[in-house]
Structures are given as structure tokens and as C-alpha cells.
Write a protein that holds these residues in place. Structure first.
Motif, short mmCIF file in Angstrom:
data_model
loop_
_atom_site.label_atom_id
_atom_site.label_comp_id
_atom_site.label_asym_id
_atom_site.label_seq_id
_atom_site.Cartn_x
_atom_site.Cartn_y
_atom_site.Cartn_z
N ILE A 134 -2.10 17.36 4.07
CA ILE A 134 -3.40 17.85 3.61
C ILE A 134 -3.69 17.35 2.20
N VAL A 135 -2.70 17.45 1.31
CA VAL A 135 -2.87 16.95 -0.05
C VAL A 135 -3.15 15.45 -0.04
N SER A 136 -2.45 14.72 0.82
CA SER A 136 -2.67 13.28 0.93
C SER A 136 -4.08 12.97 1.39
N ALA A 137 -4.60 13.76 2.34
CA ALA A 137 -5.96 13.54 2.83
C ALA A 137 -7.00 13.79 1.75
N VAL A 138 -6.76 14.79 0.91
CA VAL A 138 -7.66 15.04 -0.22
C VAL A 138 -7.66 13.85 -1.17
N ALA B 1 5.56 8.94 6.29
CA ALA B 1 6.90 9.06 6.87
C ALA B 1 7.96 9.17 5.78
N THR B 2 7.82 8.40 4.72
CA THR B 2 8.77 8.46 3.61
C THR B 2 8.72 9.82 2.92
N ARG B 3 7.51 10.32 2.73
CA ARG B 3 7.36 11.64 2.09
C ARG B 3 7.99 12.74 2.95
N VAL B 4 7.74 12.72 4.25
CA VAL B 4 8.32 13.73 5.14
C VAL B 4 9.84 13.65 5.13
N LEU B 5 10.38 12.44 5.10
CA LEU B 5 11.83 12.28 5.05
C LEU B 5 12.40 12.87 3.76
N TRP C 216 1.79 9.59 -5.70
CA TRP C 216 2.22 10.95 -5.35
C TRP C 216 3.32 11.43 -6.29
N ALA C 217 4.24 10.52 -6.64
CA ALA C 217 5.34 10.91 -7.53
C ALA C 217 4.83 11.29 -8.92
N ARG C 218 3.70 10.71 -9.32
CA ARG C 218 3.14 11.00 -10.64
C ARG C 218 2.16 12.17 -10.62
N ASP C 219 1.84 12.68 -9.43
CA ASP C 219 0.87 13.76 -9.30
C ASP C 219 1.62 15.09 -9.15
N PRO C 220 1.52 15.98 -10.12
CA PRO C 220 2.27 17.25 -10.03
C PRO C 220 1.90 18.08 -8.80
N SER C 221 0.62 18.11 -8.42
CA SER C 221 0.22 18.93 -7.28
C SER C 221 0.86 18.45 -5.99
N THR C 222 0.95 17.13 -5.82
CA THR C 222 1.58 16.59 -4.62
C THR C 222 3.07 16.89 -4.60
N THR C 223 3.72 16.75 -5.74
CA THR C 223 5.15 17.05 -5.83
C THR C 223 5.43 18.51 -5.52
N ILE C 224 4.61 19.39 -6.08
CA ILE C 224 4.80 20.83 -5.83
C ILE C 224 4.58 21.15 -4.35
N GLN C 225 3.50 20.60 -3.77
CA GLN C 225 3.18 20.91 -2.38
C GLN C 225 4.20 20.33 -1.42
N ALA C 226 4.75 19.16 -1.72
CA ALA C 226 5.64 18.49 -0.79
C ALA C 226 7.10 18.89 -0.95
N LEU C 227 7.52 19.30 -2.16
CA LEU C 227 8.94 19.55 -2.39
C LEU C 227 9.22 20.97 -2.89
N ILE C 228 8.57 21.36 -3.98
CA ILE C 228 8.91 22.63 -4.61
C ILE C 228 8.44 23.82 -3.77
N TYR C 229 7.20 23.76 -3.30
CA TYR C 229 6.67 24.88 -2.51
C TYR C 229 7.48 25.14 -1.25
N PRO C 230 7.82 24.12 -0.44
CA PRO C 230 8.65 24.40 0.74
C PRO C 230 10.02 24.98 0.39
N ALA C 231 10.64 24.46 -0.68
CA ALA C 231 11.95 24.98 -1.05
C ALA C 231 11.87 26.45 -1.47
N LEU C 232 10.85 26.81 -2.24
CA LEU C 232 10.68 28.21 -2.64
C LEU C 232 10.34 29.09 -1.45
N GLN D 242 0.83 -1.21 0.00
CA GLN D 242 0.00 0.00 0.00
C GLN D 242 0.87 1.26 0.00
N ALA D 243 1.95 1.25 0.78
CA ALA D 243 2.84 2.41 0.83
C ALA D 243 3.48 2.65 -0.54
N LYS D 244 3.91 1.60 -1.19
CA LYS D 244 4.51 1.74 -2.52
C LYS D 244 3.50 2.30 -3.51
#
Length: 285
Positions: free
Chosen positions: A104-108, A141-145, A49-65, A41-43
């Protein structure tokens, strides 16, 4: 069909079906099944998430910017006013913000899986009943890491350093993971307990308030005196103080204990609602 010379033609025989050999059978509700099915299930979630642009932006790009924005706009002024490098407060703060908004994105997405009937189809499979929720927490946990590593790389380019050794660096990575699991448990419970609850709006407002009223944004002493005790003890502040102490030096025991108390407290309070809500969402999907 009949052949007038040789008599009736026999019907065609079906090819033999070869089933896989079950070499390691274990019960559906066993601990081994829980671990194996949870990893599947985790995989699945991580791939989605890796294939979803909104999740990638929210989890990686947005925090970095956001980290870059804080550094450019407020970095030097806060450092000059406090006499301490602001990067050691900003980097932990942005890591936690990325963990929370990613949940939040994951819950949606969880609500979308319920509405599409995907959770219901998983519920009918011969899989451990708890694997869906446990697998989601492993994926969180993997996403947060991953978010933490990306933010730390950007922070390193801006002057963030691990001055207390490799073990302290590991602690800086572990704290947001524990905090993120507790927060994800809360958001999962809210996402499954009601279909009409304005989840994104409510949690986003709470996260925004926490982001601007914590010890990483500006020192606690900069807030009004009546607000300082609230700011100092809120969950983001204690986690930021612990991460700052492990990276730069300073008090780590008390803020770490408080961070664990907040994190495991959220897990304890929202575990049963999350289990019940997830089961209800899957059974009705």
C-alpha cells in the motif's frame, strides 16, 4: 578579434568529446534490455524506500511491534485454548500483513511519481517499456523477503522454530514472496487505474478484515460456523496454513496449492490492468 601584426585570431577549438564504447549493444525491446533496465528500476525503488522513514516503519518496524503485541496480549491464552503454540500462526500472519501494508505504501509512492512527472520522464528514456513494472515487482519481492527475515528473527526470539529442516525453512520464505507479488500486482493496478480512487482506505480496510478473520489469528473452529468456510479458504488463511505446516509440521500440499492458486490468480487477473494503468500513468505524466 584581430591582431594587427599576425592577422585575425582563430576561434578557440572545442575539446574533443570522448563517447563511451558500446561493447554489448542490444535492442531496446530485447529480453536482455528488460532484465537490465528492470534491475536498475528495482535498485532505484529499494534505495528510495530505504531512505523513506514511513516505508521502513510500515515494512519492518510496524510488523515486528505487532508480532510482539500479539504475543504479549494473546499468545498464552490462544495456546492454552487450542493446545498448539500460537507463535506458528502469528508469525506467518504478521509476515503476510507486512507484505500487504508495505505494498500500500509503495502504491502511494507510485501515485506521487506520476504526479511529479517522474514516470513520464522515464517513459521518454531509451529503456524497455515494461522495465518500470517488472522492476517494481522485483523490488516488492525483495522488500517482502526482507520483511519476512526480520519477522522470523523476532519470532525466533519468541519461540518460533523450523522443525522440518532447511528446505521447509526456504518454503516459509518463498510463500510470502509469491503471495506478496500477487498482492502488489493488484494494488499497482488499483493505484494506476484511477486518480480519485481512495486506494489507501479501501485496501487498508480489506487488509484489516483479512488480518482478523484468518487461521493465524485464532483457529478456524473458533469462528461462527457460518463463517468458518470463508475464513478457511481466504488467501491469508491458506498461506498461513502452508507456512505453519512447513515450519511446525502438518498438511502442506493442499494449502500450498491453494496459496499458489490465489497468488497466480491475482497476477493473472490484475496483470493487464496493471500494464495498461502503468502505461497510461507514464505516458500522461
Amino acid at each position: 578579434m584581430t591582431d594587427f601584426v599576425n592577422g585575425p585570431t582563430p576561434p578557440p577549438t572545442s575539446p574533443a568529446i570522448t563517447l563511451p564504447v558500446v561493447d554489448s549493444p542490444y535492442a531496446e525491446n530485447s529480453a536482455k534490455a528488460l532484465w537490465s533496465h528492470s534491475l536498475i528500476q528495482a535498485k532505484r525503488l529499494l534505495m528510495n524506500w530505504a531512505r523513506d522513514p514511513s516505508t521502513t516503519i510500515q515494512a519492518l518496524i510496524y510488523p515486528a511491534l505487532t508480532l510482539l503485541m500479539f504475543r504479549v496480549v494473546l499468545g498464552n491464552s490462544i495456546s492454552n485454548a487450542t493446545g498448539q503454540p500460537s507463535i506458528y500462526g502469528t508469525v506467518p500472519m504478521i509476515i503476510l500483513v507486512g507484505a500487504m501494508f508495505g505494498s500500500i505504501v509503495s502504491a502511494v509512492g507510485l501515485r506521487s511519481e506520476k504526479e511529479s512527472g517522474l514516470l513520464g520522464r522515464f517513459w521518454t528514456l531509451p529503456a524497455h517499456r515494461a522495465s518500470g513494472l517488472v522492476g517494481r515487482m522485483i523490488a516488492e519481492a525483495t522488500r517482502v523477503l526482507a520483511t519476512s527475515i526480520v519477522i522470523l528473527i523476532v519470532g525466533f526470539a519468541l519461540g518460533f522454530r523450523f522443525n522440518q529442516g532447511p528446505l521447509s525453512a526456504i518454503a516459509v520464505l518463498v510463500i510470502p514472496v509469491i503471495f506478496g507479488i500477487g498482492f502488489a500486482m493488484m494494488v499497482t493496478a488499483l493505484a494506476t487505474v484511477s486518480d480519485t480512487l481512495p486506494l489507501v482506505e479501501l485496501v487498508s480496510i480489506g487488509c484489516t478484515l483479512l488480518m482478523f478473520f484468518n487461521s493465524g489469528f485464532v483457529p478456524v473452529m473458533a469462528y461462527p460456523k457460518w463463517l468458518q468456510p470463508v475464513v478457511a479458504e481466504q488467501p491469508m488463511s491458506v498461506a498461513i496454513d502452508a507456512m505453519r505446516g512447513f515450519a511446525m509440521g502438518g498438511e502442506v500440499l493442499e494449502p500450498t496449492i491453494k496459496t499458489l492458486a490465489w497468488s497466480f490468480g491475482m497476477m493473472a487477473v490484475f496483470l493487464y490492468p496493471a500494464i495498461r494503468g502503468y502505461r497510461k500513468a507514464a505516458a500522461s505524466g
